[in-house]
Motif scaffolding. Structure first.
Motif: not given
Length: 92
Positions: A5-25
């Motif tokens: 369970x601890x390994x699964x939580x750490x793996x999921x925490x590592x998958x979190x990435x920085x928020x994606x910024x969407x720029x419209x042009x």
């Protein structure tokens, strides 16, 4: 079980990435549209109405009148063409 369970939580925490910024042009792309400009009616040309074997001076007068009519007709055709081109080339 706790280790898995601890390994699964750490793996999921590592998958979190920085928020994606969407720029419209905004991109302006001309879209061709059907031209609704009426086609000018071709005028009757004076030389079309001449009988075969007409005198030379009559033919010359008719030819000169035809040149003026054709220039007027050409002006109308050019105006219609410019109106069609303007509707396509104008920015939205």
């Amino acid at each position: 079980m706790k280790a898995v369970l601890l390994i699964a939580l750490l793996a999921l925490a590592g998958c979190q990435s920085a928020p994606v910024r969407v720029e419209l042009q905004r991109v302006n792309v001309p879209i061709p549209v059907a031209c609704a400009e009426p086609i000018p009616v071709r005028p009757v040309m004076p030389t079309d109405q001449l009988e075969p074997g007409v005198a030379l001076d009559q033919f010359v007068r008719a030819a000169q009148a035809e040149i003026e009519r054709r220039e007027g007709y050409e002006t109308q055709l050019r105006a219609a063409l410019e109106n069609c081109r303007r509707s396509v080339e104008e920015p939205i």
